[in-house]
Design an enzyme around this catalytic site. Structure first.
Site, short mmCIF file in Angstrom:
data_model
loop_
_atom_site.label_atom_id
_atom_site.label_comp_id
_atom_site.label_asym_id
_atom_site.label_seq_id
_atom_site.Cartn_x
_atom_site.Cartn_y
_atom_site.Cartn_z
N ARG A 172 0.74 -2.17 -14.93
CA ARG A 172 -0.70 -1.90 -14.88
C ARG A 172 -1.13 -1.02 -16.05
O ARG A 172 -2.30 -1.01 -16.40
CB ARG A 172 -1.06 -1.16 -13.57
CG ARG A 172 -0.91 -1.98 -12.31
CD ARG A 172 -1.12 -1.10 -11.08
NE ARG A 172 -2.37 -0.39 -11.06
CZ ARG A 172 -3.53 -0.88 -10.65
NH1 ARG A 172 -3.59 -2.13 -10.22
NH2 ARG A 172 -4.63 -0.16 -10.66
N ARG A 176 -0.01 2.41 -26.10
CA ARG A 176 -0.81 2.12 -27.30
C ARG A 176 -0.26 2.83 -28.52
O ARG A 176 -0.02 4.04 -28.48
CB ARG A 176 -2.26 2.59 -27.08
CG ARG A 176 -2.92 1.95 -25.90
CD ARG A 176 -4.23 1.28 -26.28
NE ARG A 176 -4.79 0.61 -25.13
CZ ARG A 176 -5.55 1.22 -24.22
NH1 ARG A 176 -5.86 2.50 -24.37
NH2 ARG A 176 -6.01 0.55 -23.20
N ARG A 248 1.12 3.54 1.67
CA ARG A 248 0.94 4.93 1.31
C ARG A 248 -0.51 5.29 1.63
O ARG A 248 -1.43 4.49 1.40
CB ARG A 248 1.18 5.16 -0.19
CG ARG A 248 2.57 4.83 -0.63
CD ARG A 248 3.62 5.73 -0.07
NE ARG A 248 3.62 7.05 -0.72
CZ ARG A 248 4.34 8.07 -0.27
NH1 ARG A 248 5.08 7.96 0.83
NH2 ARG A 248 4.33 9.23 -0.92
N ARG A 278 -3.00 14.11 -8.66
CA ARG A 278 -4.08 14.23 -9.64
C ARG A 278 -5.23 15.03 -9.04
O ARG A 278 -5.31 15.21 -7.82
CB ARG A 278 -4.56 12.85 -10.11
CG ARG A 278 -5.03 11.92 -9.02
CD ARG A 278 -5.36 10.52 -9.60
NE ARG A 278 -5.64 9.58 -8.52
CZ ARG A 278 -5.86 8.28 -8.71
NH1 ARG A 278 -5.82 7.75 -9.91
NH2 ARG A 278 -6.12 7.49 -7.68
N GLU A 299 -5.37 15.35 -4.93
CA GLU A 299 -4.96 14.12 -4.24
C GLU A 299 -3.44 14.15 -3.96
O GLU A 299 -2.65 14.37 -4.87
CB GLU A 299 -5.31 12.95 -5.15
CG GLU A 299 -5.21 11.60 -4.51
CD GLU A 299 -5.79 10.52 -5.43
OE1 GLU A 299 -6.88 10.71 -6.01
OE2 GLU A 299 -5.13 9.48 -5.58
N TYR A 347 -1.80 -4.97 -3.73
CA TYR A 347 -2.42 -3.87 -4.50
C TYR A 347 -3.48 -4.51 -5.39
O TYR A 347 -3.16 -5.07 -6.43
CB TYR A 347 -1.31 -3.22 -5.33
CG TYR A 347 -1.61 -1.97 -6.13
CD1 TYR A 347 -2.87 -1.42 -6.26
CD2 TYR A 347 -0.56 -1.30 -6.75
CE1 TYR A 347 -3.09 -0.26 -6.99
CE2 TYR A 347 -0.76 -0.14 -7.49
CZ TYR A 347 -2.03 0.36 -7.61
OH TYR A 347 -2.23 1.51 -8.35
N ASP A 349 -7.22 -4.60 -7.48
CA ASP A 349 -8.37 -3.92 -8.07
C ASP A 349 -9.65 -4.56 -7.54
O ASP A 349 -9.64 -5.70 -7.05
CB ASP A 349 -8.32 -4.04 -9.60
CG ASP A 349 -7.25 -3.13 -10.20
OD1 ASP A 349 -6.90 -2.12 -9.56
OD2 ASP A 349 -6.76 -3.44 -11.29
#
Ligand code: UDP
Length: 382
Positions: A172, A176, A248, A278, A299, A347, A349
């Site tokens: 995911r 770069r 989870r 996070r 979180e 999972y 999006d």
């Protein structure tokens, strides 16, 4: 004869299918056990601060699917938004996704793209077909960057060693060799100006759609509807008769501040000695707004119990075996289509959820007209 078409769950899956069927003249009822629409994408304006809070954690809309992008923008005003995530490791702040800036800072170098490629190539392991998250990371970034940015975060997030997790989770994230710090590579990215709940409410706003909140549906009543679109948990439809599919869940520890607490929307904390994954500062998800005060979430991820909100399907070997048993049960069921993240235990999006819901609604209408069997799943769970 029956009551019309029922969508169980008022998230993107249920809303998009309901709207598509309603537009074709079919009466739809959408039920949700919660007091709001939009599922885990739900947003609500905080009364004290005025900040639009992502109640179930951060959601950033991004897609390469032009039809889906047009669809969401037909139902809400979108503002441009670029997800730029930071990561605090060993007392320093780095830029994600791992890019040339991250790597030059981490290695204390000033390498150009090709130089950095050559350097990383000396670090990575030669694993022809990486299967696990860990192998993928070692082949992709090498052990140092893996330990700094991925290992601890992933152990906290998934509660298991990355050696046990599929490579697909890491895939995911991009790597770069330039200074582009846009977390997503998709051409379209934005935030609904008035939140996701308003977007979903607008999709549902149709004379042939009735929405009933705080309403649970008993799968034993499936036969009293022309067809049921179930976007609740697949195992839940069968009363968890074979056991529970593992998820989870997340706990959010909310705190408040005045001014700008962390300077960005999402700060990841990959180090193992920090217990949360996070911190999100919600007002930064709406940079076009100004708020003096701030709402933040720490979180934490943990195993999902029967009373908890399921977030991430675990999908390891054990769960997949149980999933196969539930899929077999589903194949013996008539009058139902299982959809979305929970209905297919994947999972997903938001944009993929909408794409699959559009495709499912079209397939359903085609089957409805031709007398064929309607789709059993929005997408095969296995
Ligand atoms: N991940 C990581 N370090 C990070 C961010 C993500 O190791 O700083 C891993 C982690 O396993 C996570 C996966 O990459 O579950 C996918 O990350 P993404 O940001 O897409 O997660 P989401 O926002 O969907 O929770």
């Amino acid at each position: 004869m029956a009551n019309g078409y029922l969508m169980v769950g008022a998230g993107f899956s249920g809303a998009v299918v309901a709207r598509h069927l309603a537009d074709a003249g079919l009466p739809c009822t959408v039920v949700d056990s919660r007091s709001h629409v939009a599922g885990n994408c739900h947003t609500a304006r905080d009364a004290d601060t005025g900040v639009m809070v992502h109640t179930y954690g951060p959601h950033i809309f991004h897609t390469a699917d032009d039809e889906v992008w047009d669809y969401v923008r037909r139902h809400a005003t979108f503002h441009p938004y670029k997800n730029r995530v930071k990561s605090t490791h060993a007392g320093q702040v780095y830029t994600l996704p791992v890019n040339l800036h991250t790597m030059n800072q981490f290695f204390r170098t000033a390498l150009r793209p090709e130089e950095m490629r050559a350097h990383v190539a000396t670090l990575t392991a030669d694993i022809p077909e990486p299967r696990s998250f860990e192998d993928q990371a070692l082949a992709f970034v090498g052990p140092e960057l893996y330990a700094a940015f991925f290992k601890g975060y992933t152990e906290k997030q998934w509660g298991t060693s990355p050696a046990n997790l599929p490579a697909s989770i890491l895939k995911r994230l991009p790597l770069r060799f330039n200074y582009d710090d846009n977390y997503f590579a998709h051409p379209h990215q934005g935030m609904p100006r008035d939140g996701y709940t308003e977007l979903v409410a607008n999709i549902l706003d149709h004379p042939l759609i009735t929405v009933k909140l705080e309403t649970t549906f008993d799968p034993a009543d499936t036969g009293s509807w022309d067809h049921v679109f179930w976007s609740g948990p697949l195992d839940g439809f069968f009363g968890y008769a074979l056991g529970r599919l593992g998820y989870r869940t997340l706990d959010f520890e909310e705190f408040r501040a005045v001014g700008d607490w962390q300077g960005c929307a999402v700060m990841n904390h990959p180090d193992p000695d920090v217990t949360f994954t996070r911190i999100t500062e919600h007002k930064h998800f709406a940079p076009w707004e100004t708020h003096e005060k701030s709402v933040l979430y720490r979180e934490y991820a943990r195993a999902c119990g029967p009373e908890d909100t399921p977030y991430y399907p675990i999908r390891l070997v054990e769960e997949k075996a149980l999933l196969a048993d539930y899929v077999a049960r589903a194949r013996q069921t008539e009058g139902v289509t299982f959809m979305g993240r929970l209905g297919t235990y994947r999972y997903l999006d938001m944009d993929v959820t909408i794409r699959e819901a559009l495709d499912t609604a079209r397939a359903f209408l085609a089957a409805h007209q031709s007398g064929d069997t309607p789709p059993l799943f929005s997408q095969a769970p296995l």
